[in-house]
Design an enzyme around this catalytic site. Sequence first.
Site, PDB file in Angstrom:
ATOM      1  N   GLY A  90       0.756  -0.983   0.309  1.00 47.93           N
ATOM      2  CA  GLY A  90      -0.549   0.027   0.418  1.00 47.93           C
ATOM      3  C   GLY A  90       0.790   1.235  -0.037  1.00 47.93           C
ATOM      4  O   GLY A  90       1.995   1.467  -0.768  1.00 47.93           O
ATOM      5  N   SER A 122       5.845  -5.776  -0.664  1.00 51.73           N
ATOM      6  CA  SER A 122       5.619  -3.767  -1.445  1.00 51.73           C
ATOM      7  C   SER A 122       6.129  -3.572  -0.159  1.00 51.73           C
ATOM      8  O   SER A 122       7.174  -3.000   0.382  1.00 51.73           O
ATOM      9  CB  SER A 122       4.290  -4.234  -2.206  1.00 51.73           C
ATOM     10  OG  SER A 122       3.938  -2.513  -2.895  1.00 51.73           O
TER      11      SER A 122
END
Lengths: 235, 235
Positions: A90, A122
């Site tokens: 995110g 991520s």
Amino acid sequence: MRQLIIASTSTVHGSGYLDYILEELSNLFKNTNTILFVPYARPSGISHDDYTKIANNAFSKIGKTAVGLHTFENPKEAIENAEGIFTGGGNTFVLVDQLYKNDLIVPLKAAINTGTPYLGTSAGSNICGLTIKTTNDMPIVYPPSFNALGAVPFNINPHYLDPDKNSKHMGETRETRIKEFHHYNTQPVIGLREGSWLSVQNDDITIRGALTARIFEHNKPPYEVNPGTNLNHLN
Amino acid sequence: MRQLIIASTSTVHGSGYLDYILEELSNLFKNTNTILFVPYARPSGISHDDYTKIANNAFSKIGKTAVGLHTFENPKEAIENAEGIFTGGGNTFVLVDQLYKNDLIVPLKAAINTGTPYLGTSAGSNICGLTIKTTNDMPIVYPPSFNALGAVPFNINPHYLDPDKNSKHMGETRETRIKEFHHYNTQPVIGLREGSWLSVQNDDITIRGALTARIFEHNKPPYEVNPGTNLNHLN
């Protein structure tokens, strides 16, 4: 023994959430039934509950349950007691801001260092580096610090993208951005393409997946390393 | 009277530095011989001297001289005495960090508000917004704040890029990033494509260039506006 998977992305093009890496996750979390999910990075601003459902749905395929960190009254204790931890992607700034505001940086470091298996994708991988100064994300909130967990002695650049030679766009390429980073910082940066991950077993750090990774060391030309390459010498 | 050009980029594909906008700059700087150049953003880590040479070379085509802010012993005084100011692109975090460290945010605001003509490109445009929270740059240094000059009552996203429908890359699109911004911030964001700029004449703010711009308002679907559109209602 420290055990981490630091993955470029949760999802590769054309397959479902975490699908490409489920076999690895079965192994990482082999002694873990319930995984503590850190939903703070909120991709597209999704709610913590909805994000946890997505993680739980993926983990249910390998017989595990994901429980959201936001559901605990005492998140510090939740991390200390976790059998396994997954921090989803995110926005890295939002993630780090929440970790600092809830005083979770130190407990998270401690959990990793005492052997709680950890998965990051991520943004959840960015925070495994020394700092978040090589994130690709938009700085939509101002966190108290850019310092991260330092689970590896370098920085991560997830979703690494090669320059598009046909592009007419004049914005900086990823490589240019990382080279600018090295005007102000000296630690190496690992450019992890989507589908690649770092496997950390104690102090052994190995590139995994099907693709090469791009390594940026201070004052050296960048270079590619094959899957299976050990990165222990980098710091 | 306030006079600004807030441009998406210094350079459009296939032409030289500032070439596409030189006619506008002749007009903005019509009463200015010497332009104070703020080279702090250092694209690709170029030196302040070398960057100033690039700016000076472009301005020499319209009979102006660019002088680097870094060459002044007292940069605050240099800004107060400037006939015109140009802040070049590069890394927005580095730029803002240097402005704060040299106590130049307040003098720069004052210069703009008292009518010193100002040109910004890319990072130099980002700082004209309320905050730098919609920059595309990598956060390679940690500045004391993300607050910017607020020369316009919204945020700028320079080098605005439309989603590439054929891409297999799983990183966020620009639109997704700006929508995430609006989960934590309420001011509008102007997505300026390369070749577009905002012309500010006192409190009149107009989209200029050949392309439409994309406007993101809090809790509204994004929309396109044509060149010539006045943005005074946005705040």
